[in-house]
Design a protein around this motif. Structure first.
Motif, short mmCIF file in Angstrom:
data_model
loop_
_atom_site.label_atom_id
_atom_site.label_comp_id
_atom_site.label_asym_id
_atom_site.label_seq_id
_atom_site.Cartn_x
_atom_site.Cartn_y
_atom_site.Cartn_z
N SER A 181 0.93 -1.33 0.25
CA SER A 181 -0.04 -0.15 -0.01
C SER A 181 0.95 1.23 0.01
O SER A 181 0.77 2.16 -0.69
CB SER A 181 -0.81 -0.02 1.17
OG SER A 181 -1.52 1.32 1.33
N ASN A 182 1.91 1.26 1.00
CA ASN A 182 2.81 2.34 0.90
C ASN A 182 3.55 2.78 -0.38
O ASN A 182 3.45 3.87 -0.67
CB ASN A 182 3.54 2.33 2.10
CG ASN A 182 3.00 2.64 3.57
OD1 ASN A 182 2.16 2.77 3.65
ND2 ASN A 182 3.65 1.94 4.53
N GLU A 183 3.85 1.61 -0.92
CA GLU A 183 4.64 1.78 -2.24
C GLU A 183 3.62 2.24 -3.22
O GLU A 183 4.02 3.30 -4.16
CB GLU A 183 5.05 0.50 -2.83
CG GLU A 183 6.30 -0.17 -1.84
CD GLU A 183 6.74 -1.83 -2.10
OE1 GLU A 183 5.97 -2.23 -3.08
OE2 GLU A 183 7.77 -2.25 -1.55
N LYS A 184 2.41 1.66 -3.26
CA LYS A 184 1.65 2.17 -4.43
C LYS A 184 1.09 3.71 -4.12
O LYS A 184 1.09 4.58 -5.20
CB LYS A 184 0.01 1.37 -4.15
CG LYS A 184 0.28 -0.03 -4.72
CD LYS A 184 0.20 -0.15 -6.39
CE LYS A 184 -0.06 -1.54 -6.75
NZ LYS A 184 -0.26 -1.58 -8.28
N LEU A 185 0.90 4.20 -2.99
CA LEU A 185 0.45 5.48 -2.86
C LEU A 185 1.83 6.49 -2.82
O LEU A 185 1.50 7.79 -3.21
CB LEU A 185 -0.23 5.69 -1.31
CG LEU A 185 -1.47 4.75 -1.25
CD1 LEU A 185 -2.01 4.93 0.31
CD2 LEU A 185 -2.35 4.87 -2.34
N ALA A 186 2.88 5.97 -2.64
CA ALA A 186 4.06 6.82 -2.73
C ALA A 186 4.22 7.29 -4.18
O ALA A 186 4.95 8.33 -4.29
CB ALA A 186 5.36 6.24 -2.17
N ALA A 187 3.80 6.68 -5.05
CA ALA A 187 4.05 6.80 -6.39
C ALA A 187 3.13 7.99 -7.12
O ALA A 187 3.08 8.72 -7.87
CB ALA A 187 3.73 5.71 -7.54
N ILE A 188 2.00 8.37 -5.95
CA ILE A 188 1.12 9.57 -6.44
C ILE A 188 1.83 10.73 -6.24
O ILE A 188 2.38 11.01 -5.15
CB ILE A 188 -0.02 9.50 -5.49
CG1 ILE A 188 -0.94 8.05 -5.63
CG2 ILE A 188 -0.99 10.53 -5.80
CD1 ILE A 188 -2.00 7.98 -4.73
N PRO A 189 1.77 11.66 -7.18
CA PRO A 189 2.56 13.17 -7.01
C PRO A 189 2.14 13.70 -5.86
O PRO A 189 0.88 13.58 -5.69
CB PRO A 189 2.00 13.83 -8.40
CG PRO A 189 1.69 12.58 -9.59
CD PRO A 189 1.18 11.42 -8.57
#
Length: 324
Positions: free
Chosen positions: A241-249
């Motif tokens: 989850s953290n990896e996915k959301l960290a990719a959001i600008p």
């Protein structure tokens, strides 16, 4: 309800998820949402919803209205035009025999939002959509959705989420949705149910991944039997989850993450743990270690105790309800 309120008073628990529209398609109380009362889709599971909400407010408990969105086994008796159809006529049903409102139908969206807006008007703090997705099957060759305008399953669920947020935010409530935990790591699952974790997180106030250890296949996240490893399973899921959301600008909105944790024993699994205080505490610790501070517990039998949850000896030290 009084027992659960007492549990909140005695621990750091400070929110309660209440079924408003359930899997059968019924609203769980009468005299609270005029649209539901007029349609005859209410049952008296909750004797007095206003009294209950007042009691929660008095105990500083954040009230979350669970609205089952597209799974609906009741409303077809009144509004069959809102449903997924078979190409050869009649209602389409999934392998378990369930009927589903058509996610491509704007009238179905309006129906769902009528219930959600009624819950907001009653004083709920948050509207949480469950089953805001398609049936978990790729066997939809006999399903007739009408005009899809070329939008795939993920796009239409995102459009529904935007529609819901636009309709509900002016009413002063937060908006969240339950999502499958596996959509974070398995693109095929995301495409089938129509839930894109990253895109939904850009829309919602909170995203609630259901990351129950018992629901992961053997070998998931490198664990031979995930149900035996509550800490490691939750930690692995939230790492994704953290990896996915960290990719959001950084200039875009990102939902808060409030995972669902397991508070039941899945006896049907050959290799399973008996979930009690130790397993509960391990999962909660994994949430905190992932940098998050909110979580939800689920037991279908609604049997909860305070084991493994921080005891709340000083009411003034309770964490603020989420979304405040």
């Amino acid at each position: 309800a009084d027992e659960l309120i007492a549990l909140c008073d005695a621990t750091t628990l400070d929110a309660m998820v209440i079924d408003v529209k359930n899997e059968q398609g019924f609203v769980t109380f009468r005299g609270g949402i005029p649209y539901a009362d007029e349609a005859g889709i209410t049952v008296r599971n909750i004797p007095d919803i206003r009294e209950l909400l007042a009691k929660l407010k008095a105990h500083n408990i954040y009230a979350i209205a669970r609205i089952v969105a597209f799974l609906d086994n009741n409303t077809h008796k009144l509004r069959p035009e809102l449903y997924i159809k078979n190409k050869n006529g009649g209602l389409w049903r999934d392998a378990q025999g369930n009927a589903w409102l058509n996610p491509y139908s704007r009238d179905a969206w309006d129906f769902i939002l009528e219930i959600a807006q009624g819950a907001a008007a009653l004083g709920f703090d948050e509207i949480q959509f469950d089953y805001a997705r398609f049936a978990a099957t790729d066997r939809l060759e006999n399903a007739d959705f009408g005009d899809t305008e070329g939008r795939d399953r993920m796009r239409i669920i995102e459009d529904f989420a935007r529609f819901a947020v636009r309709a509900l935010k002016p009413l002063g409530v937060s908006v969240s949705a339950d999502v499958y935990g596996t959509i974070m790591g398995i693109e095929g699952d995301a495409a089938i149910v129509g839930q894109n974790y990253t895109e939904l997180a850009k829309i919602l106030d909170f995203i609630c991944p259901m990351i129950y250890p018992s629901h992961y296949a053997d070998g998931s996240m490198g664990l031979d039997h995930p149900d035996l490893y509550p800490y490691e399973t939750i930690a692995g899921a939230l790492r994704l989850s953290n990896e996915k959301l960290a990719a959001i600008p950084a200039d875009l909105h990102v939902a808060g993450v409030r995972p669902w944790l397991q508070d039941f024993t899945m006896t049907g699994l050959r290799y399973h743990s008996d979930y009690d205080a130790e397993e509960r505490e391990a999962q909660i610790q994994a949430v905190y270690d992932a940098g998050l501070n909110e979580w939800l517990l689920w037991d279908a039998n609604v049997r909860y105790d305070g084991g493994g949850i921080i005891q709340n000896k000083d009411p003034d030290l309770r964490a603020a309800p989420p979304g405040r």
